[in-house]
Structure formats: structure tokens, C-alpha cells
Design a protein around this motif. Structure first.
Motif, short mmCIF file in Angstrom:
data_model
loop_
_atom_site.label_atom_id
_atom_site.label_comp_id
_atom_site.label_asym_id
_atom_site.label_seq_id
_atom_site.Cartn_x
_atom_site.Cartn_y
_atom_site.Cartn_z
N ASP A 74 0.98 -1.52 0.45
CA ASP A 74 0.22 0.26 0.42
C ASP A 74 0.79 1.03 -0.06
O ASP A 74 1.00 1.30 1.13
CB ASP A 74 -0.76 -0.23 1.31
N VAL A 75 1.02 1.72 -1.22
CA VAL A 75 1.85 3.29 -0.92
C VAL A 75 0.74 4.44 -1.17
O VAL A 75 1.11 5.90 -1.09
CB VAL A 75 2.66 2.85 -2.43
N SER A 76 -0.36 4.40 -0.51
CA SER A 76 -1.51 5.51 -0.85
C SER A 76 -2.04 6.04 0.33
O SER A 76 -0.97 5.09 1.56
CB SER A 76 -2.76 5.16 -1.75
N ASN A 77 -2.28 7.09 0.25
CA ASN A 77 -2.74 8.47 1.93
C ASN A 77 -3.74 8.54 1.56
O ASN A 77 -4.84 9.51 0.60
CB ASN A 77 -1.93 9.52 1.39
N ALA A 78 -4.69 7.68 3.14
CA ALA A 78 -5.85 8.65 2.25
C ALA A 78 -6.25 9.67 3.05
O ALA A 78 -6.25 10.26 4.17
CB ALA A 78 -6.99 7.72 3.36
N THR A 79 -6.58 10.48 2.23
CA THR A 79 -6.96 12.35 2.51
C THR A 79 -8.22 13.10 2.54
O THR A 79 -8.78 12.63 1.18
CB THR A 79 -5.27 13.33 2.35
N THR A 80 -8.70 14.07 2.87
CA THR A 80 -10.11 15.05 1.93
C THR A 80 -8.43 16.10 1.52
O THR A 80 -7.90 16.52 2.18
CB THR A 80 -10.44 15.45 2.73
N ASP A 81 -9.15 16.40 0.51
CA ASP A 81 -8.61 17.94 0.10
C ASP A 81 -8.80 18.97 -0.15
O ASP A 81 -10.20 19.16 0.19
CB ASP A 81 -8.58 17.09 -1.48
N GLY A 82 -7.91 20.27 -0.02
CA GLY A 82 -8.11 21.20 0.75
C GLY A 82 -9.12 21.75 -0.93
O GLY A 82 -9.00 21.54 -1.49
#
Length: 198
Positions: A74-82
Motif C-alpha cells: 500500500d503506497v497510498s494516503n487516504a486524505t480529504t483535499d483542500g
């Protein structure tokens, strides 16, 4: 040689797929459509999650049978974007995407790595002016050893890789994504990575 499926054909997935192919691995790239991802995962030994982190959990949980017994990198990051499209906050505060994936996929060995750098550094770590650090988080020592070997194929020297321990340690590296928008605003999209200086 490993048979590797890369899920996600954006900048991250395409970059990793090209580098792993050059290193002699058999690589299949799948876009985000369920059928393509399932077929790619079914035939691979190692699956790399390079899909956007906000949708990764739902997307990969649907592949539970195809991912059984596999290594999931897993190389992803789970974020909400600005408003500017850059990461603004964590989607799984108090946890991490990697932990959520491991819980949803108990018969899959999840290993978190390469998520603390701009995508170009993943396959060209020596291009930076000082050695970067790649971190490993995961419960399965053998899976982490396999991923370490993949990292060396991508140009990472073993002394640049730090095994942080179990999957819970991915909380720390995923939280590092909150540095990214500020670094980009300050210095642009020039390649960068976190580095542990000793």
C-alpha cells in the motif's frame, strides 16, 4: 522475477510499473474498474495499491478473494483535499488506511511503504541531494522482506529503509502526508522525501 499487479494507472502506478518492468518483473497494470482490478489481482503474487487513497478501502475490500494469500503493498494516503486539491486532513484519524486494509483483508499481508515522498522519488531515490528514507509497516516479516527486495530493485539501498514494525506504525507515516501541501507551497513540486538523519 515476481508477477506484480499495479492497481491504478495514474502517475504513481505508471511510474512504479515502468520501473519494476525495467527491473525484470512481470507487471500488469489495472485501472480502477472492478473487473480489471480483480483479474490483475487474481493472477499476481504481489499487488500494489496505487489507487487514490480516499477510495482504496472500498475498492480493495471488494477484492478479498482475489487478494487472499497475496502481499498487498500500500503506497497510498487516504486524505480529504483542500480547495487547491492538496491533502488537507486524514481520512482515518486515529487509524490508517493500511490498518483498515489489513482489517478488511485478514488473509492478505499488507505492507505500507513509499508513502512519504513525491511519486518520482519512489523509483529514483538516488536523485535527491541526500539519502531519503523509505519506511516499512506490516505484520508479516516475510512479506516485508519481499517488499524490501522490491525496493532494492527500485534503487533503494538497504540502509535507506527503516522497518518501523507492525501495521499500526503506518499511522505515523500516513500522518506525514500533512507536511506535503506546505512543502509544495513553499518549494513547488520538486522531488522530496522524508529522511531520518543519524
Amino acid at each position: 522475477m515476481n508477477h506484480i499487479a499495479v492497481l491504478g494507472n495514474g502517475r504513481v502506478g505508471s511510474n512504479l510499473a515502468a520501473a519494476l518492468t525495467r527491473a525484470g518483473h512481470q507487471v500488469t497494470v489495472a485501472d480502477r474498474t472492478p473487473g480489471a482490478a480483480a483479474e490483475a489481482a487474481r493472477t499476481a503474487r504481489i499487488v500494489i495499491n496505487a489507487t487514490p487513497g480516499a477510495g482504496s478501502l472500498e475498492r480493495l475490500a471488494a477484492l478479498r478473494e482475489e487478494l487472499r494469500g497475496k502481499i498487498l503493498v500500500d503506497v497510498s494516503n487516504a486524505t480529504t483535499d483542500g480547495p487547491d486539491g492538496l491533502p488537507a486532513d486524514l481520512l482515518h484519524p486515529g487509524s490508517s488506511l493500511a490498518e483498515q486494509l489489513q482489517e478488511a483483508l485478514p488473509e492478505t499481508s499488507v505492507v505500507k511503504t513509499l508513502n512519504t515522498m513525491l511519486f518520482s522519488v519512489m523509483t529514483a531515490p538516488a536523485a535527491l541531494t541526500q539519502p531519503p528514507t523509505a519506511f516499512l509497516s506490516g505484520e508479516d516479516p516475510q512479506a516485508k522482506q519481499t517488499v524490501l527486495e522490491l525496493l532494492t530493485d527500485l534503487g533503494w539501498q538497504r540502509e535507506w529503509v527503516t522497518d518501523l514494525g507492525g501495521i499500526r506504525t503506518a499511522r505515523a507515516t500516513e500522518a506525514a502526508i500533512l507536511f506535503v501541501p506546505h512543502v509544495i507551497r513553499a518549494a513547488g513540486f520538486a522531488p522530496f522525501a522524508l529522511s531520518i538523519a543519524r
